[in-house]
Design a protein around this motif. Structure first.
Motif, mmCIF file in Angstrom:
data_model
loop_
_atom_site.group_PDB
_atom_site.id
_atom_site.type_symbol
_atom_site.label_atom_id
_atom_site.label_comp_id
_atom_site.label_asym_id
_atom_site.label_seq_id
_atom_site.Cartn_x
_atom_site.Cartn_y
_atom_site.Cartn_z
ATOM 1 N N GLU A 59 0.852 -1.182 0.000
ATOM 2 C CA GLU A 59 0.000 0.000 0.000
ATOM 3 C C GLU A 59 0.891 1.237 0.000
ATOM 4 O OE1 GLU A 59 -2.883 0.318 3.175
ATOM 5 O OE2 GLU A 59 -3.705 2.186 2.358
ATOM 6 N N ASN A 118 -4.790 4.845 -2.119
ATOM 7 C CA ASN A 118 -6.037 5.280 -1.481
ATOM 8 C C ASN A 118 -6.695 6.388 -2.281
ATOM 9 O OD1 ASN A 118 -6.101 3.909 1.359
ATOM 10 N ND2 ASN A 118 -3.986 4.614 1.084
ATOM 11 N N GLU A 150 -7.996 1.653 -3.400
ATOM 12 C CA GLU A 150 -8.681 1.440 -2.118
ATOM 13 C C GLU A 150 -9.705 2.542 -1.910
ATOM 14 O OE1 GLU A 150 -6.209 0.926 1.306
ATOM 15 O OE2 GLU A 150 -5.055 -0.700 0.400
ATOM 16 N N ASP A 180 -11.490 -0.423 1.972
ATOM 17 C CA ASP A 180 -10.615 -0.093 3.097
ATOM 18 C C ASP A 180 -11.430 0.057 4.384
ATOM 19 O OD1 ASP A 180 -8.245 0.558 4.312
ATOM 20 O OD2 ASP A 180 -7.908 2.410 3.188
ATOM 21 N N LYS A 201 -10.601 -5.194 3.224
ATOM 22 C CA LYS A 201 -9.538 -4.951 4.194
ATOM 23 C C LYS A 201 -10.181 -4.772 5.559
ATOM 24 C CE LYS A 201 -5.857 -2.786 3.133
ATOM 25 N NZ LYS A 201 -4.926 -1.650 2.932
ATOM 26 N N GLU A 238 -5.647 -5.505 8.358
ATOM 27 C CA GLU A 238 -4.834 -4.304 8.565
ATOM 28 C C GLU A 238 -4.420 -4.200 10.026
ATOM 29 O OE1 GLU A 238 -5.705 -0.461 6.333
ATOM 30 O OE2 GLU A 238 -7.686 -1.128 6.969
HETATM 31 MG MG MG Z 1 -5.791 2.228 2.741
#
Ligand code: MG
Ligand code: C2E
Ligand code: MG
Ligand code: MG
Length: 293
Positions: A59, A118, A150, A180, A201, A238
């Motif tokens: 990421e 993101n 994401e 996310d 996630k 995560e």
């Molecule tokens: Mg993220």
């Protein structure tokens, strides 16, 4: 126009004269110059495939190195950039930089990895989103299946037809989509089957609660993983910080982990070293297989 703006600012200082709004004002002004002054950078956090122990993706996370304030975290400046709309420009910078970096690693002959970026809601809802992304991929010569976007659940709460169209186009190009901070939104779960999504996630707040004593949070995680798998989605956890969390997630068939247990987000050079090590591990496994066949 400049005069009018100046007048506005003057008003802000005098009617809402508190430290917080002054600080916001200063930061937003500095933010406008940050791209040009090359003050942004990306750090990369590896995601580990639980089964093989290798890195298949990462990421990209933005940092702002201000010449006099030092490093500023996204939680502080992304909301300000969203307020002014500058997030769109910053988001495009992030996308370009991440793809450029990925091309550099590929050109060095490292095992291909997917990089996740993101996207803020505002950025995702831009009319020219698909063209922008296509152009970045063409300019940087990165394959679409090495890019992941994401978004959070809240992004999916808007106009269903528009969002569905955008997601379908992204999938058609070959770009991966992940959700996310899953589990922190207020959304109904029905969107999971309505939209073409690749990965969930699980938010770090759930991972933090994993323990051997309280089985409630483990049950919740197990349910999320089963749900994802039944919809043909994979799962990333995560904020994995302990061996205990990793072992639990392995038992629950979670595919990938991301967290301080393996590494915080790091600068490209350090990430490259991880990639080389990870590649050695794959080569080692292949050598082992050859010995037994
Ligand atoms: Mg993220
Ligand atoms: P996120 O996308 O959920 O990113 C994960 C955050 O968790 C990152 O914080 C990461 O450094 C942190 N983290 C990773 N492993 C661990 C761990 O084991 N424990 C704990 N406690 N934290 C961990 P970071 O880099 O400060 O980013 C915060 C948020 O800012 C991101 O959350 C994302 O929503 C946003 N953000 C970051 N970069 C960008 C960007 O380029 N564009 C946009 N729109 N948002 C970004
Ligand atoms: Mg997250
Ligand atoms: Mg987040």
């Amino acid at each position: 126009r400049a005069k009018e703006q100046g007048k506005n600012n003057y008003k802000v200082f005098h009617s809402g004269m508190n430290i917080q709004s002054y600080r916001t004002f200063i930061m937003q002004n500095e933010l406008r110059k940050a791209i040009e002054r090359e003050e942004f950078l990306l750090v990369y956090q590896p995601r580990i495939d639980i089964e093989t122990g290798t890195i298949k993706s990462a990421e990209a996370l933005i940092r702002w190195e201000h010449p006099s304030w030092g490093t500023i975290l996204p939680s502080e400046f992304i909301p300000l950039a969203e307020e002014t709309g500058q997030i769109v420009e910053i988001g495009e910078w992030v996308l370009k930089s991440a793809c450029k970096q990925n091309k550099i690693w590929q050109d060095k002959g490292l095992a291909p990895i997917r990089i996740a970026v993101n996207f803020s809601a505002q950025q995702f809802l831009q009319k020219d989103l698909i063209d922008t992304i296509k152009n970045v991929l063409i300019d940087t010569a990165v394959s679409p299946n090495l890019l992941e976007i994401e978004i959070t659940e809240s992004v999916l709460m808007g106009n269903e037809t528009t969002i569905s169209n955008t997601l379908n186009q992204l999938r058609k190009i070959g770009i991966f989509i992940s959700i996310d901070d899953f589990g922190t939104g207020y959304s109904s779960l029905s969107y999971l089957r309505r939209f073409p999504l690749n990965t969930l996630k699980i938010d770090k707040s759930f991972i933090r609660d994993i323990s051997t004593t309280s089985s409630n949070s483990n049950l919740l995680i197990s349910t999320i993983i089963s749900l994802a798998h039944s919809l043909n989605m994979s799962v990333i956890a995560e904020g994995v910080e302990t061996e205990e969390q990793l072992n639990t997630l392995r038992k629950l068939n979670c595919e990938e982990i991301q967290g301080y247990l393996f590494s915080p987000p790091v600068l490209p050079k350090e990430f490259e070293d991880f990639l080389i090590q990870s590649q050695d591990k794959i080569a080692f496994d292949e050598a082992n297989n050859m010995m037994f066949t």
